[in-house]
Design a protein around this motif. Structure first.
Motif, short mmCIF file in Angstrom:
data_model
loop_
_atom_site.label_atom_id
_atom_site.label_comp_id
_atom_site.label_asym_id
_atom_site.label_seq_id
_atom_site.Cartn_x
_atom_site.Cartn_y
_atom_site.Cartn_z
N UNK A 130 -17.73 39.84 18.28
CA UNK A 130 -17.69 38.57 18.10
C UNK A 130 -18.63 37.70 17.35
N UNK A 131 -19.79 38.05 17.90
CA UNK A 131 -21.28 37.67 17.59
C UNK A 131 -22.08 37.62 16.60
N UNK A 132 -21.51 38.95 15.79
CA UNK A 132 -21.63 38.99 14.51
C UNK A 132 -20.64 38.86 13.53
N UNK A 133 -19.45 38.05 14.29
CA UNK A 133 -18.78 37.27 13.52
C UNK A 133 -19.24 36.24 12.66
N UNK A 134 -19.95 35.03 14.23
CA UNK A 134 -19.82 33.97 14.58
C UNK A 134 -21.44 34.15 13.06
N UNK A 135 -22.28 34.65 13.49
CA UNK A 135 -22.71 34.13 12.44
C UNK A 135 -23.08 34.42 11.29
N UNK A 136 -22.14 35.05 10.59
CA UNK A 136 -22.03 34.84 9.49
C UNK A 136 -20.93 33.99 8.72
N UNK A 137 -21.25 32.67 10.24
CA UNK A 137 -20.25 31.08 10.07
C UNK A 137 -19.07 31.04 8.92
N UNK A 155 -11.95 34.55 11.67
CA UNK A 155 -11.74 35.94 12.87
C UNK A 155 -10.93 35.49 13.75
N UNK A 156 -10.33 36.44 13.55
CA UNK A 156 -9.44 37.19 14.85
C UNK A 156 -9.68 38.74 15.57
N UNK A 157 -8.73 38.05 16.75
CA UNK A 157 -8.95 39.62 17.49
C UNK A 157 -8.05 40.41 16.84
N UNK A 158 -8.25 41.67 16.87
CA UNK A 158 -7.57 42.90 16.17
C UNK A 158 -6.55 42.82 16.67
N UNK A 159 -6.11 43.16 18.26
CA UNK A 159 -5.28 42.77 19.29
C UNK A 159 -4.26 41.47 18.76
N UNK A 160 -4.51 41.22 18.04
CA UNK A 160 -3.37 39.17 18.28
C UNK A 160 -3.17 38.62 16.52
N UNK A 210 -8.44 32.17 2.79
CA UNK A 210 -9.37 32.72 3.68
C UNK A 210 -8.55 34.64 4.19
N UNK A 211 -9.88 34.99 4.70
CA UNK A 211 -9.22 36.66 4.59
C UNK A 211 -9.74 36.37 6.50
N UNK A 212 -9.02 37.38 7.36
CA UNK A 212 -8.63 37.63 7.76
C UNK A 212 -10.28 38.27 8.70
N UNK A 213 -10.86 38.17 9.43
CA UNK A 213 -12.22 38.87 9.56
C UNK A 213 -11.52 39.58 10.89
N UNK A 214 -11.71 41.28 11.51
CA UNK A 214 -11.18 40.93 12.44
C UNK A 214 -12.15 41.24 13.66
N UNK A 215 -11.86 41.69 15.13
CA UNK A 215 -13.07 41.73 15.91
C UNK A 215 -12.38 42.64 17.46
N UNK A 216 -13.12 43.10 17.87
CA UNK A 216 -12.28 43.65 19.07
C UNK A 216 -12.81 43.07 20.65
N UNK A 217 -11.99 42.82 21.63
CA UNK A 217 -13.22 42.20 22.80
C UNK A 217 -14.37 42.49 22.95
N UNK A 218 -15.34 42.32 22.16
CA UNK A 218 -16.70 42.39 22.68
C UNK A 218 -17.63 41.00 22.37
N UNK A 219 -18.12 40.87 23.34
CA UNK A 219 -19.29 39.92 22.53
C UNK A 219 -19.97 40.00 21.30
N UNK A 220 -20.55 41.18 21.21
CA UNK A 220 -21.39 41.66 20.18
C UNK A 220 -20.58 41.78 19.31
#
Length: 346
Positions: free
Chosen positions: A121-128, A91-96, A109-119
Motif C-alpha cells: 500500500x505504501x508503494x502504491x501511495x508513493x505514486x500519488x 488503488x484497490x485491494x485485489x480481494x475487493x 482511471x486505472x485500478x491498481x491492485x495491492x495485497x493486504x500488505x502495508x508495504x
C-alpha cells in the motif's frame, strides 16, 4: 399488469427494488413533485441538512451508490474543468475487486491492485494516486487491510469508503468519516436507509463534496447523465431523518425474533438443517436463518414460483444452503415465509 409482487426474504438487492419506502419518504417525494424549484439551490440545501444530521462536514445526493463512486473518483482526479477520460490511478485491494470497478474506470482511471500488505500500500501511495477505494462489509474483509490502517498509511491521498449496504448500524453514517478520518463514505439511499431506490449518499470532506456537486447534473460534466431530481433529493432527506428517528436496538431485536421463529419451527424437521448465521451477508449486526437442503435449487424455484412469490438469499452461504433475511420483511411476512417453507419441506 402481470408482474407479481415479491416477499423479499433475501436482501436489499437492486434487482428486487432495494427496500420499501416508509410513508414520510413517499410523502416528501409527492410534495416535491408538485413544485418547480431552483434545483442547484435545493441540491446544496439538502446537502447541508444531511451533513448536519449525519455529523459530517458536507453531503450530497447521487443517482445511486455506483454513481457516487464515479463522482467521487472524478472529484479526486480533479476539478470539473478536467477532461475525461484521464490517466489516473485508483488503488484497490485485489480481494475487493468487484462489479462496481466500472464506476471508477468510467472516468478513465486505472485500478491498481495491492495485497493486504502495508508495504504494498505504501508503494502504491508513493505514486500519488487519485484515491484509495475501500469496500466495507464482512465479505470484503479477507485479503484487505483494515480501514484504520489504510487511513493511517494514505499520507494525504484521499480514502474513499464504499459502505453501500452498511446500515444498520446507523452509526456507519459518521463512523468512517468523522470517527476514523476517511475523506468520504458512500451509501445506497435505497437499502438500509429505505429511501428512493435510485439514490445514493456521499458524506465527507467539504472540498470533495463541493467537487462532486460541480461534476454532477445539471452541470454539463461527467455526471450529467447521473441525474438526481427534486423528488429524490427530498425523499432521501426524509429517509435519513426517518432512519435516525428509529429505535435501532428494538429494530434489530425484531429481526432476531423473526430468526427465532424460523429456527424454532425448522430445526426439528428431518432432512434439513437450520441454524443462525451472524452477521448478515453484508456484515450488518443481525442474524439470518440459514437452511441446508439436499435440493436447494428446487426449493428456491418452488418459493419463487409459489403464491405468494418469495425470494430467498444464496449469497454468503454454502452451495446447499439458502438464507432467510428478516431485514426486508414487512410485519407478519416472517410467518408467511415460514408457512411456505413448511409446505415444501414437510
Amino acid at each position: 399488469m402481470k408482474i407479481r409482487p415479491v416477499i423479499n426474504a433475501n436482501a436489499t438487492l437492486t434487482v428486487l427494488g432495494g427496500s420499501l419506502m416508509p410513508p414520510p419518504v413517499i410523502e416528501a417525494m409527492a410534495a416535491a413533485a408538485r413544485h418547480f424549484v431552483d434545483l442547484p439551490e435545493l441540491y446544496v440545501e439538502v446537502g447541508e441538512q444531511l451533513a448536519a444530521l449525519t455529523r459530517n462536514e458536507s453531503a450530497c445526493v447521487t443517482a445511486g451508490a455506483a454513481a457516487a463512486i464515479t463522482l467521487v473518483v472524478a472529484s479526486c482526479i480533479g476539478e470539473p474543468a478536467q477532461s475525461f477520460p484521464v490517466d489516473a490511478e485508483v488503488v484497490m485491494f485485489a480481494s475487493q475487486r468487484n462489479g462496481y470497478d466500472y464506476s471508477a474506470r468510467i472516468t478513465g482511471a486505472r485500478i491498481v491492485e495491492v495485497g493486504p500488505s502495508v508495504a504494498e500500500l505504501e508503494a502504491a501511495i508513493a505514486r500519488r494516486p487519485a484515491c484509495v477505494l475501500w469496500f466495507a462489509g464482512a465479505h470484503y474483509a479477507d485479503g484487505a487491510l483494515p480501514i484504520e490502517e489504510v487511513i493511517r498509511v494514505a499520507n494525504g491521498v484521499p480514502v474513499i469508503v464504499d459502505a453501500a449496504a452498511q446500515i444498520p448500524p446507523v452509526s456507519s453514517l459518521w463512523h468512517f468519516t468523522t470517527d476514523l478520518g476517511a475523506d468520504a463514505v458512500i451509501f445506497s439511499g435505497g437499502k438500509g436507509l429505505r429511501g428512493p431506490q435510485a439514490t445514493g449518499l456521499v458524506l465527507g470532506r467539504s472540498w470533495l463534496i463541493d467537487r462532486c456537486r460541480r461534476h454532477a447534473s445539471p452541470n454539463q460534466e461527467i455526471g450529467r447523465g447521473l441525474k438526481v431530481g427534486k423528488e429524490e433529493l427530498l425523499g432521501l432527506l426524509a429517509a435519513v431523518e426517518w432512519t435516525l428517528a428509529q429505535n435501532e436496538p428494538a429494530l434489530l431485536a425484531g429481526y432476531e425474533r423473526s430468526v427465532d421463529l424460523w429456527l424454532d419451527a425448522l430445526q426439528p424437521r428431518p432432512g434439513i438443517t437450520a441454524y443462525r448465521g451472524y452477521p448478515s451477508e453484508a456484515g450488518q449486526p443481525h442474524s439470518r436463518c440459514i437452511i441446508r437442503h439436499p435440493d436447494r435449487q428446487t426449493l428456491i424455484d418452488a418459493l419463487w414460483n409459489g403464491d405468494p412469490r418469495i425470494s430467498v438469499g444464496t449469497f454468503g452461504v454454502a452451495p446447499d444452503e439458502i438464507a432467510l433475511n428478516p431485514q426486508t420483511l414487512e410485519p407478519g411476512q416472517d410467518r408467511v415465509v415460514l408457512d411456505a417453507l413448511l409446505r415444501l419441506v414437510g
